[in-house]
Design an enzyme around this catalytic site. Structure first.
Site, PDB file in Angstrom:
ATOM      1  N   ARG A 118       7.498  14.938   0.345  1.00 20.63           N
ATOM      2  CA  ARG A 118       7.048  13.813  -0.031  1.00 20.63           C
ATOM      3  C   ARG A 118       7.287  13.649  -1.562  1.00 20.63           C
ATOM      4  O   ARG A 118       7.546  12.572  -1.959  1.00 20.63           O
ATOM      5  CB  ARG A 118       5.449  13.958  -0.051  1.00 20.63           C
ATOM      6  CG  ARG A 118       4.783  12.667  -0.642  1.00 20.63           C
ATOM      7  CD  ARG A 118       3.137  12.857  -0.291  1.00 20.63           C
ATOM      8  NE  ARG A 118       2.691  13.675  -1.201  1.00 20.63           N
ATOM      9  CZ  ARG A 118       1.342  13.996  -0.826  1.00 20.63           C
ATOM     10  NH1 ARG A 118       0.552  13.292  -0.255  1.00 20.63           N
ATOM     11  NH2 ARG A 118       0.768  15.066  -1.786  1.00 20.63           N
ATOM     12  N   LYS A 144       4.157   9.126  -5.315  1.00 21.88           N
ATOM     13  CA  LYS A 144       3.159   9.907  -6.012  1.00 21.88           C
ATOM     14  C   LYS A 144       3.532   9.906  -7.481  1.00 21.88           C
ATOM     15  O   LYS A 144       4.306  10.959  -7.922  1.00 21.88           O
ATOM     16  CB  LYS A 144       2.827  11.083  -5.344  1.00 21.88           C
ATOM     17  CG  LYS A 144       1.508  12.218  -5.781  1.00 21.88           C
ATOM     18  CD  LYS A 144       1.248  12.969  -4.591  1.00 21.88           C
ATOM     19  CE  LYS A 144       0.298  13.942  -5.073  1.00 21.88           C
ATOM     20  NZ  LYS A 144      -0.923  13.388  -5.685  1.00 21.88           N
ATOM     21  N   GLU A 166      -9.133   4.441  -0.895  1.00 17.86           N
ATOM     22  CA  GLU A 166      -9.193   5.866  -1.051  1.00 17.86           C
ATOM     23  C   GLU A 166      -9.944   6.221  -2.384  1.00 17.86           C
ATOM     24  O   GLU A 166     -10.217   5.265  -2.733  1.00 17.86           O
ATOM     25  CB  GLU A 166      -7.866   6.518  -1.250  1.00 17.86           C
ATOM     26  CG  GLU A 166      -6.832   6.001  -2.299  1.00 17.86           C
ATOM     27  CD  GLU A 166      -5.484   6.520  -2.405  1.00 17.86           C
ATOM     28  OE1 GLU A 166      -5.127   7.887  -2.033  1.00 17.86           O
ATOM     29  OE2 GLU A 166      -4.804   5.922  -3.191  1.00 17.86           O
TER      30      GLU A 166
HETATM   31  N1  PMP Z   1      -5.122  10.136  -2.674  1.00 19.92           N
HETATM   32  C1  PMP Z   1      -4.808  10.356  -3.953  1.00 19.92           C
HETATM   33  C2  PMP Z   1      -4.800   9.169  -5.083  1.00 19.92           C
HETATM   34  C3  PMP Z   1      -4.509  11.562  -4.485  1.00 19.92           C
HETATM   35  O1  PMP Z   1      -4.173  11.910  -5.653  1.00 19.92           O
HETATM   36  C4  PMP Z   1      -4.273  12.670  -3.606  1.00 19.92           C
HETATM   37  C5  PMP Z   1      -4.116  14.250  -3.948  1.00 19.92           C
HETATM   38  N2  PMP Z   1      -3.115  14.279  -4.759  1.00 19.92           N
HETATM   39  C6  PMP Z   1      -4.802  12.294  -2.228  1.00 19.92           C
HETATM   40  C7  PMP Z   1      -4.999  11.173  -1.749  1.00 19.92           C
HETATM   41  C8  PMP Z   1      -4.677  13.410  -1.211  1.00 19.92           C
HETATM   42  O2  PMP Z   1      -3.426  13.940  -0.814  1.00 19.92           O
HETATM   43  P1  PMP Z   1      -3.220  15.406  -0.479  1.00 19.92           P
HETATM   44  O3  PMP Z   1      -3.936  15.673   0.751  1.00 19.92           O
HETATM   45  O4  PMP Z   1      -1.702  15.245  -0.183  1.00 19.92           O
HETATM   46  O5  PMP Z   1      -3.542  16.197  -1.420  1.00 19.92           O
END
Ligand code: PMP
Length: 292
Positions: free
Chosen positions: A52, A151, A184
């Protein structure tokens, strides 16, 4: 012993680890990152996180100056040098040093740094009693403005919603997209359970494709639980039998109230509890092992 930070090829004491104020990661949030966990000498889903990170970097035309294999090795080395068994790992790649203009092509070399430290989680009571969250007034960035596949270091959108949460006296805020669909939370994905079916907003609503989200979907499929990814309305979420959030730091955390709408009986649901226990099992096996 001072915490050692990996910074551009070297391990440096925490207090000595510095980057230039001309680094565009700092000036413009121009960079990408990952948050990763290690559990009992196993870096959970390390390959997924590294993939990722490289996808995020590709999305902003940032060339990471090392291979994925080398990146994996330095993550492990950072854990080893700090003698960490259970840790939270923050892996950051910035555009590097440039001038005061935006132009990323004027930046010489990306900066890579890795911070591995002890983890701090939500207080245990939230896992037992569940979390109350609000619906933020701040809309999630449109995926046409900033694709959620990236990200990025630019978290102001999430921070504005987090401020709303804190001011309301809760830990998290749910963000909707500009069409009003559930997206989210500020740092976690959201799920609901209805009639034993698992429902989560589809990525096209503008959410990050969380690694924990993927793991939960995998658990559901292995248990024969139907999963639906869709454009989800808030009204439907309010009618959920159960709800929970997922994220690397939070793992799986039950949600019992959304904007004063109590989710069923206001207690963490049985399916949520089952997912928490299945997830814990996977943290013992799914990843890359290391030894000190
Ligand atoms: N959405 C956002 C905006 C985030 O910052 C994160 C955590 N980094 C997640 C969802 C969850 O992602 P992950 O399960 O890969 O940590």
């Amino acid at each position: 012993m001072a915490l050692k930070i990996y910074l551009n090829g070297k391990f440096i004491d925490k207090d000595e680890a510095k980057i230039s104020i001309f680094d565009h990661g700092f000036l413009y949030g121009d960079g990408v990152f990952e948050g990763i966990r290690s559990y009992d000498y196993l870096v959970f889903q390390l390959k997924g996180h590294i993939n990722r990170l490289y996808k995020s970097a590709e999305g902003i035309e940032l060339k990471i100056p090392m291979t994925k294999e080398e990146m994996e090795e330095v993550v492990i080395s950072t854990l080893k040098i700090n003698k960490l068994k259970d840790a939270y790992i923050r892996l950051i790649v910035t555009r590097g040093i440039g001038d005061l203009g935006l132009d990323p092509y004027k930046c010489e070399e990306p900066s890579v740094f890795i911070i591995a430290d002890k983890i701090s989680l939500y207080p245990g009571e939230f896992y037992e009693k569940g979390l109350r969250i609000i619906v933020a007034k701040t809309e999630r960035n449109s995926n046409r403005a900033l694709p959620p596949t990236i990200k990025s270091l630019n978290y102001l959108n999430n921070i504005l919603a987090k401020i709303e949460a804190t001011k309301s006296g809760v830990e998290e805020a749910l963000m909707l997209n500009s069409e009003g669909y559930v997206c989210e939370c500020t740092g976690d994905n959201i799920f609901m359970v209805k009639n034993k079916k698992l429902i989560t907003p589809s990525i096209k609503a503008g959410a990050l494709e969380g690694i924990t989200r993927d793991t939960v979907i995998e658990i559901a499929r292995s248990k024969g639980i139907e999963v639906e990814k869709k454009l989800l309305k808030l009204d439907e979420l309010f009618e959920a039998d159960e709800s929970f959030l997922t994220g690397t730091a939070a793992e799986i955390i039950p949600v019992i109230e959304i904007d004063h709408h109590i989710i069923r009986d206001g207690k963490p649901g049985d399916i949520t509890k089952e997912f928490i226990s299945e997830f814990r099992k996977l943290t013992k096996v799914k990843g890359v092992r290391y030894a000190l």
